[in-house]
Design an enzyme around this catalytic site. Structure first.
Site, PDB file in Angstrom:
ATOM      1  N   LYS A  13      41.980  35.835  33.962  1.00  0.00           N
ATOM      2  CA  LYS A  13      41.423  37.054  33.586  1.00  0.00           C
ATOM      3  C   LYS A  13      42.397  37.932  33.065  1.00  0.00           C
ATOM      4  O   LYS A  13      42.132  38.721  32.131  1.00  0.00           O
ATOM      5  CB  LYS A  13      40.346  37.638  34.648  1.00  0.00           C
ATOM      6  CG  LYS A  13      39.231  36.731  35.228  1.00  0.00           C
ATOM      7  CD  LYS A  13      38.372  37.490  36.189  1.00  0.00           C
ATOM      8  CE  LYS A  13      38.939  37.710  37.519  1.00  0.00           C
ATOM      9  NZ  LYS A  13      39.347  36.629  38.240  1.00  0.00           N
ATOM     10  N   ARG A  86      32.768  42.827  41.642  1.00  0.00           N
ATOM     11  CA  ARG A  86      33.180  41.580  42.404  1.00  0.00           C
ATOM     12  C   ARG A  86      31.858  41.617  43.410  1.00  0.00           C
ATOM     13  O   ARG A  86      31.958  40.523  43.980  1.00  0.00           O
ATOM     14  CB  ARG A  86      34.560  41.737  43.177  1.00  0.00           C
ATOM     15  CG  ARG A  86      35.419  40.886  42.491  1.00  0.00           C
ATOM     16  CD  ARG A  86      36.578  41.012  43.182  1.00  0.00           C
ATOM     17  NE  ARG A  86      37.593  40.073  43.194  1.00  0.00           N
ATOM     18  CZ  ARG A  86      38.873  40.292  42.501  1.00  0.00           C
ATOM     19  NH1 ARG A  86      38.996  41.211  41.467  1.00  0.00           N
ATOM     20  NH2 ARG A  86      39.850  39.269  42.582  1.00  0.00           N
ATOM     21  N   ARG A 122      52.069  29.628  41.310  1.00  0.00           N
ATOM     22  CA  ARG A 122      52.562  31.105  40.640  1.00  0.00           C
ATOM     23  C   ARG A 122      53.517  31.578  40.985  1.00  0.00           C
ATOM     24  O   ARG A 122      53.584  31.842  42.418  1.00  0.00           O
ATOM     25  CB  ARG A 122      51.371  31.665  40.284  1.00  0.00           C
ATOM     26  CG  ARG A 122      51.589  33.033  39.573  1.00  0.00           C
ATOM     27  CD  ARG A 122      50.222  33.852  39.107  1.00  0.00           C
ATOM     28  NE  ARG A 122      49.616  34.311  40.229  1.00  0.00           N
ATOM     29  CZ  ARG A 122      48.386  35.000  40.150  1.00  0.00           C
ATOM     30  NH1 ARG A 122      47.849  35.142  39.026  1.00  0.00           N
ATOM     31  NH2 ARG A 122      47.550  35.686  41.228  1.00  0.00           N
ATOM     32  N   ARG A 155      53.135  35.912  45.412  1.00  0.00           N
ATOM     33  CA  ARG A 155      52.290  36.805  45.902  1.00  0.00           C
ATOM     34  C   ARG A 155      51.696  36.411  47.250  1.00  0.00           C
ATOM     35  O   ARG A 155      51.445  35.248  47.419  1.00  0.00           O
ATOM     36  CB  ARG A 155      50.781  37.235  45.064  1.00  0.00           C
ATOM     37  CG  ARG A 155      51.124  38.405  44.317  1.00  0.00           C
ATOM     38  CD  ARG A 155      49.980  38.413  42.993  1.00  0.00           C
ATOM     39  NE  ARG A 155      48.502  38.405  43.608  1.00  0.00           N
ATOM     40  CZ  ARG A 155      47.719  38.511  42.737  1.00  0.00           C
ATOM     41  NH1 ARG A 155      47.661  38.654  41.332  1.00  0.00           N
ATOM     42  NH2 ARG A 155      46.373  38.490  43.202  1.00  0.00           N
ATOM     43  N   ARG A 166      40.151  33.141  49.271  1.00  0.00           N
ATOM     44  CA  ARG A 166      39.821  33.907  48.192  1.00  0.00           C
ATOM     45  C   ARG A 166      38.724  33.083  47.165  1.00  0.00           C
ATOM     46  O   ARG A 166      37.788  33.925  46.834  1.00  0.00           O
ATOM     47  CB  ARG A 166      40.832  34.255  47.092  1.00  0.00           C
ATOM     48  CG  ARG A 166      41.865  35.255  47.829  1.00  0.00           C
ATOM     49  CD  ARG A 166      42.940  35.259  47.199  1.00  0.00           C
ATOM     50  NE  ARG A 166      43.041  35.877  45.716  1.00  0.00           N
ATOM     51  CZ  ARG A 166      43.972  35.874  44.926  1.00  0.00           C
ATOM     52  NH1 ARG A 166      45.067  35.067  45.059  1.00  0.00           N
ATOM     53  NH2 ARG A 166      44.038  36.246  43.774  1.00  0.00           N
TER      54      ARG A 166
HETATM   55  P1  AMP Z   1      43.016  40.477  41.711  1.00  0.00           P
HETATM   56  O1  AMP Z   1      44.450  40.372  41.167  1.00  0.00           O
HETATM   57  O2  AMP Z   1      42.007  40.521  40.837  1.00  0.00           O
HETATM   58  O3  AMP Z   1      42.927  38.830  42.098  1.00  0.00           O
HETATM   59  O4  AMP Z   1      42.898  41.378  42.884  1.00  0.00           O
HETATM   60  C1  AMP Z   1      43.703  41.166  44.005  1.00  0.00           C
HETATM   61  C2  AMP Z   1      42.983  41.572  45.255  1.00  0.00           C
HETATM   62  O5  AMP Z   1      42.675  43.008  45.216  1.00  0.00           O
HETATM   63  C3  AMP Z   1      41.758  41.025  45.803  1.00  0.00           C
HETATM   64  O6  AMP Z   1      41.905  39.806  46.542  1.00  0.00           O
HETATM   65  C4  AMP Z   1      41.053  42.090  46.565  1.00  0.00           C
HETATM   66  O7  AMP Z   1      41.650  42.146  47.728  1.00  0.00           O
HETATM   67  C5  AMP Z   1      41.350  43.378  45.924  1.00  0.00           C
HETATM   68  N1  AMP Z   1      40.467  43.524  44.862  1.00  0.00           N
HETATM   69  C6  AMP Z   1      40.605  43.576  43.485  1.00  0.00           C
HETATM   70  N2  AMP Z   1      39.217  43.740  42.684  1.00  0.00           N
HETATM   71  C7  AMP Z   1      38.350  43.985  43.746  1.00  0.00           C
HETATM   72  C8  AMP Z   1      37.094  44.449  43.724  1.00  0.00           C
HETATM   73  N3  AMP Z   1      36.527  44.751  42.413  1.00  0.00           N
HETATM   74  N4  AMP Z   1      36.767  44.852  45.044  1.00  0.00           N
HETATM   75  C9  AMP Z   1      37.205  44.659  45.904  1.00  0.00           C
HETATM   76  N5  AMP Z   1      38.426  44.125  46.152  1.00  0.00           N
HETATM   77  C10 AMP Z   1      39.011  43.995  44.922  1.00  0.00           C
END
Ligand code: AMP
Length: 214
Positions: A13, A86, A122, A155, A166
């Site tokens: 994404k 989400r 990654r 990460r 996740r």
């Molecule tokens: P991402 O880089 O989009 O995978 O986001 C990394 C982490 O940020 C996720 O695993 C969540 O802990 C948090 N996060 C990102 N977007 C959201 C969201 N819309 N709602 C809740 N937690 C989020």
């Protein structure tokens, strides 16, 4: 134009969002990037979000919704969302914030094995943010960024056990969201295992087709 990029962690994404943002000349808003920036700068928001993020859990809705309300209110014209909504609650709050403006939801699909391999391999440059894959795009020197010489790191939430958490969480939360957008007739599915160029072109075509029908 507002585009929501929906899909499992690791489906691309962020990368696709950046390419689309440049092609369509509209900003990309990534909740993960905003949260990571806040964690790094140890802001109040970052301190609240940190422990959830490290576990691979979702940051509570009230924190995310407040953060996104502020982000969206600053934007004029179109934008692309990566990582939001989400949860079903976030879907409804976004809808309220959109004031009946139309939007597209692009559902990027890929299977879990593909995503686990991609994420657990990654590595990211701590200095410039360049992204590597230990098998597909390895750095020339182990642990060192080709571009700037900075150190590469994994990460915390890209460790294989956390990635599995996740993904499981994503599937539980995603089902009702996908169903809802499908019923509204605004969901476009795209194969997330295609090349980046193919994905971006497919999305651009789908958006063009839809705007002709209006
Ligand atoms: P991402 O880089 O989009 O995978 O986001 C990394 C982490 O940020 C996720 O695993 C969540 O802990 C948090 N996060 C990102 N977007 C959201 C969201 N819309 N709602 C809740 N937690 C989020």
């Amino acid at each position: 134009m507002v585009i929501i990029l929906f899909g499992a962690p690791g489906v691309g994404k962020g990368t696709i969002g950046n390419l689309l943002s440049r092609a369509l000349k509209i900003p990309l808003v990534s909740t993960g990037d905003i949260l990571r920036r806040n964690v790094k700068e140890a802001t109040e928001l970052g301190c609240k979000a940190k422990s959830f993020m490290e576990k691979g859990a979702l940051v509570p809705d009230e924190i995310i919704i407040k953060m996104m309300r502020e982000e969206i209110s600053r934007l004029k014209g179109g934008f692309i969302l990566d990582g939001f909504p989400r949860t079903f609650n976030q879907v409804k709050k976004l809808e309220d914030a959109m004031n009946n403006n139309s939007y597209y939801v692009v559902n990027l699909k890929a299977n879990d094995d593909f995503l686990i391999k991609r994420l657990s391999n990654r590595r990211i440059c701590r200095n410039c943010g360049a992204i590597y894959h230990l098998v597909n795009i390895p750095p020339e020197k182990k642990g060192i960024c080709d571009r700037c010489g900075g150190p590469l790191y994994q990460r915390e939430d890209d460790r294989e056990d956390v990635v599995k958490e996740r993904l499981a969480l994503f599937h539980t939360k995603a089902r009702p969201i996908i169903g809802y957008y499908q019923e509204k007739g605004i969901l476009e599915s795209v194969d997330g295992s295609l090349s980046l160029d193919e994905i971006v072109n497919l999305i651009k075509e789908k958006i063009k087709d839809d705007s002709h029908q209006e």
